[in-house]
Write an enzyme that holds these catalytic residues in place. Structure first.
Site, PDB file in Angstrom:
ATOM      1  N   ASN A 220      14.481  10.695 -35.898  1.00 51.48           N
ATOM      2  CA  ASN A 220      13.812  11.903 -35.418  1.00 51.48           C
ATOM      3  C   ASN A 220      14.780  13.004 -35.018  1.00 51.48           C
ATOM      4  O   ASN A 220      14.396  13.942 -34.334  1.00 51.48           O
ATOM      5  CB  ASN A 220      12.908  11.564 -34.232  1.00 51.48           C
ATOM      6  CG  ASN A 220      11.983  10.413 -34.558  1.00 51.48           C
ATOM      7  OD1 ASN A 220      12.029   9.369 -33.925  1.00 51.48           O
ATOM      8  ND2 ASN A 220      11.187  10.591 -35.601  1.00 51.48           N
TER       9      ASN A 220
ATOM     10  N   VAL B 253      16.235  18.091 -32.307  1.00 48.84           N
ATOM     11  CA  VAL B 253      15.340  16.982 -32.015  1.00 48.84           C
ATOM     12  C   VAL B 253      13.951  17.318 -32.519  1.00 48.84           C
ATOM     13  O   VAL B 253      13.461  18.428 -32.318  1.00 48.84           O
ATOM     14  CB  VAL B 253      15.294  16.727 -30.500  1.00 48.84           C
ATOM     15  CG1 VAL B 253      14.344  15.593 -30.194  1.00 48.84           C
ATOM     16  CG2 VAL B 253      16.672  16.422 -29.979  1.00 48.84           C
ATOM     17  N   CYS B 254      13.315  16.371 -33.183  1.00 46.09           N
ATOM     18  CA  CYS B 254      11.973  16.596 -33.704  1.00 46.09           C
ATOM     19  C   CYS B 254      11.007  15.660 -33.002  1.00 46.09           C
ATOM     20  O   CYS B 254      10.819  14.528 -33.423  1.00 46.09           O
ATOM     21  CB  CYS B 254      11.966  16.363 -35.212  1.00 46.09           C
ATOM     22  SG  CYS B 254      10.345  16.490 -35.949  1.00 46.09           S
ATOM     23  N   ILE B 255      10.461  16.107 -31.883  1.00 46.33           N
ATOM     24  CA  ILE B 255       9.397  15.321 -31.255  1.00 46.33           C
ATOM     25  C   ILE B 255       8.263  16.264 -30.921  1.00 46.33           C
ATOM     26  O   ILE B 255       8.464  17.465 -30.729  1.00 46.33           O
ATOM     27  CB  ILE B 255       9.862  14.575 -29.977  1.00 46.33           C
ATOM     28  CG1 ILE B 255      10.637  15.496 -29.053  1.00 46.33           C
ATOM     29  CG2 ILE B 255      10.641  13.347 -30.321  1.00 46.33           C
ATOM     30  CD1 ILE B 255      10.963  14.858 -27.735  1.00 46.33           C
TER      31      ILE B 255
END
Ligand SMILES: [Zn+2]
Ligand SMILES: [Zn+2]
Lengths: 597, 177
Positions: B91, B98-100
């Site tokens: 992720n 950051v990919c959340i």
């Protein structure tokens, strides 16, 4: 944006330029002085042949009686008349202006940041480009002295607008820090005030010019620019004032000031000044377009482009304002102000700004927010920030409690098989007829249950199965019966809301840790959402120097220092822990190997 | 810095107050294994965070530095987060972003499947973001393809993934491999 390539021209440094300018100026002054030495220079210029000896001696006597003042006056008059000298004078004026700008920059701004410099450069070339078009395309100036006059005017104007642009940039930068010393604000505000005063003075100047010699059209052109400059400066100053009022005491000591009262004030300040600037600019450009009779020239094309841009900007602002008003009236109609009891009962701070609430609006879900905090949020999203309750902007919620009931299940949908209840009884008192048992908490709010035949469900289940072959069909079907939507079931699977039988799980410990975080109220989240598995043994906490934790200094330098030390401490103890652990595991494996052999 | 929002500039003051409140809270009651604060208080909209890798995972023991950039209309819009150390995680993009879902504004949905309930809202905070990142480190979501290689390795070759993670941990601690 136009003429960017000019950036790459070699520009001599200011020192070199000043030196050269002064040298040239002194040369020309010397030259003029040489001419003026001869008292008959005026007549010499006009009448080339002067043969009368008497006349010369007569003037020679007068020469002695000339005071220094008169001498200087004559010198100046001579320089203005000589074409070579006048250019050196103009050059010197620009040099002085540049030096003035440089010293203002040193005094008020200090070192310019890269973005400020870039902004300034863009603005400068933009200004030069548009004024060039204005002077030669619109006014169609023919004579040199007219050009020089316009140049002088635009130089002054451009100088002031560059300064005001710089002030704006710097203010925006300073507003990013809570610790800016007061005097740097004071200097900036002082400069802004000076710019404002000068722009007013220029407005008076062009009014005077209009009264005595220039046409009304020219006056309108000049005045529009002054007004634009003035309004922009006032705008920055007002914004500045609001900001200073706003951040006064931001560092820790929370004074009971409500952002509520200043919210609309700030908004309308912003709106009026932006609209004024845009409107004046728009009229100014229309005036230019109409006045320059040659409609199909480069100039009119550029002006048309600018007009189009301005028109869109105005339109955008007005749409935004409509949206603002719509949200405002919607809030007034649908979300009542919280009563004193409700405020007392809900002693939490506003969840948007984390500040105390003296007055608040209440959403149908019972969550309270500041009026303006809620307003600015609802302008970009239509859900409750805390529980994500979807707020329909059209319907009046009080008329449809049933719809609300379904919609409101979103916040609790992750608590399996619970009685449907909301935090706080005031919600129930507000909607007295309403109490529901939720059997499937995965129910999504935005859909009302519709009857689907089994075959439809089967088809949907197949779709889901294709994506998640390792999920058993009965579980997917069960979820589909609740959600009635492939997308929502997929979403549930992805979010880990669909519980697999234990043996099916790839990783038994996989459970979404983040699940509570979005629904828990502020204040309690730290305990709820912190997964105990991540708790690091607090073995080292005893060693932590006492001056590091548990203190929030009032001085920014000290804060930075403490933060730095805490970081170093964390890194060091992590490194020690890591090494210890690995030494242990190494010795363990060595022991194990030894036992084996 | 320049966005379409008319509020942006007049919001900076309230963003500043809120960031100050969060900074204070994070300093006075720091969650275990997390430190965050502005790098330089001349720009309060740029923070650095140190995140300790969660116990019992392959990132255990590491101290991962990340940068948080806040928009002027914070908390209406989410901050951006980027690890400043080398990371290998399903992720996290190769450049450290950051990919959340908590960092995505409710309006945009790059992955197309996130429920809006997990997205950004002003109730979220730096602390909640960092806690989500900790749980993300512990349990990657291999459906989001921020780093496809890492996602694939996480699914198919767990020991190799753990080996790489441990190498990164040693790197962040400054311990030679
Ligand atoms: Zn508020
Ligand atoms: Zn709510």
């Amino acid at each position: 944006m136009p003429m960017v390539f000019l950036d790459r021209l070699p520009v001599p440094s200011i020192r070199v330029y000043t030196t050269i300018s002064i040298a040239i100026l002194s040369c020309s002054v010397y030259y003029a002085a040489q001419i003026v030495k001869d008292p008959a220079w005026r007549t010499n210029q006009t009448e080339i042949a002067v043969g009368d000896g008497n006349n010369v001696t007569g003037n020679g006597i007068a020469n002695d009686s000339r005071t220094i003042g008169v001498h200087l006056e004559e010198l100046l008059a001579c320089m203005v008349q000589e074409p070579g000298c006048i250019w050196t004078l103009i050059n010197m004026a620009y040099c002085v202006l540049i030096l003035l700008g440089k010293s203002i920059q040193k005094l008020v701004f200090g070192e310019l940041r890269v973005s400020e410099r870039q902004h300034l450069k863009d603005k400068f070339w933009n200004f030069v480009f548009y004024k060039f078009i204005f002077v030669f395309g619109v006014l169609n100036v023919q004579y040199m002295d007219e050009v020089i006059l316009w140049c002088a005017w635009f130089t002054a104007l451009g100088f002031l607008s560059l300064l005001s642009q710089l002030c704006k940039d710097r203010f925006e930068y300073l507003s990013f820090s809570p610790t800016t010393p007061g005097w740097s604000h004071a200097r900036l505000l002082g400069l802004l005030a000076a710019i404002l005063a000068l722009s007013l003075f220029m407005l008076l100047l062009c009014a005077a010019a209009a009264f005595f010699f220039v046409s009304f059209n020219t006056f309108a052109f000049m005045a529009a620019e002054c007004i634009l400059l003035g309004v922009r400066t006032i705008h920055v100053m007002l914004r500045y004032a609001i900001h200073l009022y706003d951040t006064r005491g931001a560092a820790g000591n929370t004074s009971p000031r409500s952002w509520d009262k200043r919210g609309p004030l700030a908004y309308y300040t912003e709106l009026t000044s932006e609209l004024t600037v845009l409107a004046v600019d728009f009229l100014h450009h229309i005036h230019m377009l109409l006045w320059s009779n040659i409609f199909l020239s480069m100039a009119s094309l550029v002006i048309c482009m600018q007009l189009r841009y301005l028109f869109h900007e105005i339109q955008r602002r007005i749409t935004k304002h409509r949206n603002y008003l719509a949200v405002l009236s919607h809030m007034k109609q649908n979300y009542p102000m919280a009563s004193r009891d409700e405020l007392a009962e809900n002693s939490d701070n506003c969840a948007i700004c984390w500040e105390k609430m003296e007055s608040a609006r209440k959403l149908p879900c019972g969550h309270l927010f500041h009026n303006s905090c809620l307003q600015s949020w609802l302008e970009q999203d239509t859900s409750c920030p805390t529980c994500r309750l979807t707020l329909s902007m059209q319907a009046n919620h009080r008329d449809s409690p049933l719809e609300l009931a379904v919609v409101s299940q979103t916040p609790v949908r992750r608590n399996e098989n619970h009685f449907f209840h909301f935090d706080g009884s005031r919600y129930v008192s507000w909607l007295p007829s309403f109490s529901v048992e939720v059997t499937h908490s995965r129910l999504r709010g935005d859909i009302l249950a519709l009857a689907h035949s089994n075959s439809q469900l089967d088809a949907m289940a197949r779709q889901v199965e294709q994506l998640f072959p390792h999920y058993p069909k009965n579980i997917i079907l069960e979820d589909l019966r609740v959600t009635r939507s492939v997308e929502l079931t997929i979403e549930n699977i992805l979010d880990g809301r669909l519980i697999l039988p234990h043996h099916m799980m790839e990783e038994p410990e996989t459970e979404p840790v983040a699940q509570t975080q979005t629904t828990v109220l502020p204040g309690s989240f730290a305990q709820n959402s912190w997964d105990p598995r991540f708790d690091i043994p607090a073995a080292d906490s005893g060693e932590e120097p006492s001056n590091l934790g548990g203190r929030f200094s009032k001085s920014s330098i000290e804060r930075e220092l403490i933060l730095q030390r805490r970081k170093e401490h964390m890194l060091l103890s992590a490194r020690r822990r890591y090494l210890e652990k690995h030494r242990n595991s190494e010795s363990e494996t060595r022991n194990a190997n030894g036992n084996l052999s | 810095m320049i966005t379409d929002n008319l509020y942006v500039n007049i919001m900076a003051g309230s963003a500043l107050r809120r960031l100050m409140a969060e900074y204070k809270q994070l300093t006075l009651n720091p969650p275990e294994g997390i430190i965050a604060g502005p790098i330089n208080e001349e720009n309060f909209f740029e923070w650095e965070a140190l995140i300790t890798g969660p116990e019992g995972t392959c990132f255990e023991g590491g101290v991962f530095p990340a940068k948080l950039i806040f928009p002027p209309d914070y908390p209406l819009s989410p901050p951006k987060m980027q690890f400043t150390c080398e990371m290998f995680h399903p992720n996290i993009y190769a450049d450290g972003r950051v990919c959340i879902s908590i960092l995505h504004a409710p309006g945009d949905d790059p992955m197309g499947y996130e429920s809006s309930a997990e997205r950004w809202s002003p109730v979220q905070s730096v602390e909640k973001i960092l806690l989500s990142v900790v749980s993300m480190l512990a349990e990657p979501n291999d459906e989001s393809g921020a780093n496809v290689d890492a996602a694939k390795m996480w699914r198919e070759d767990r020991p190799e993934f753990e080996r790489i993670a441990q190498k990164l941990v040693r790197k962040t601690l400054g311990i030679p491999c």
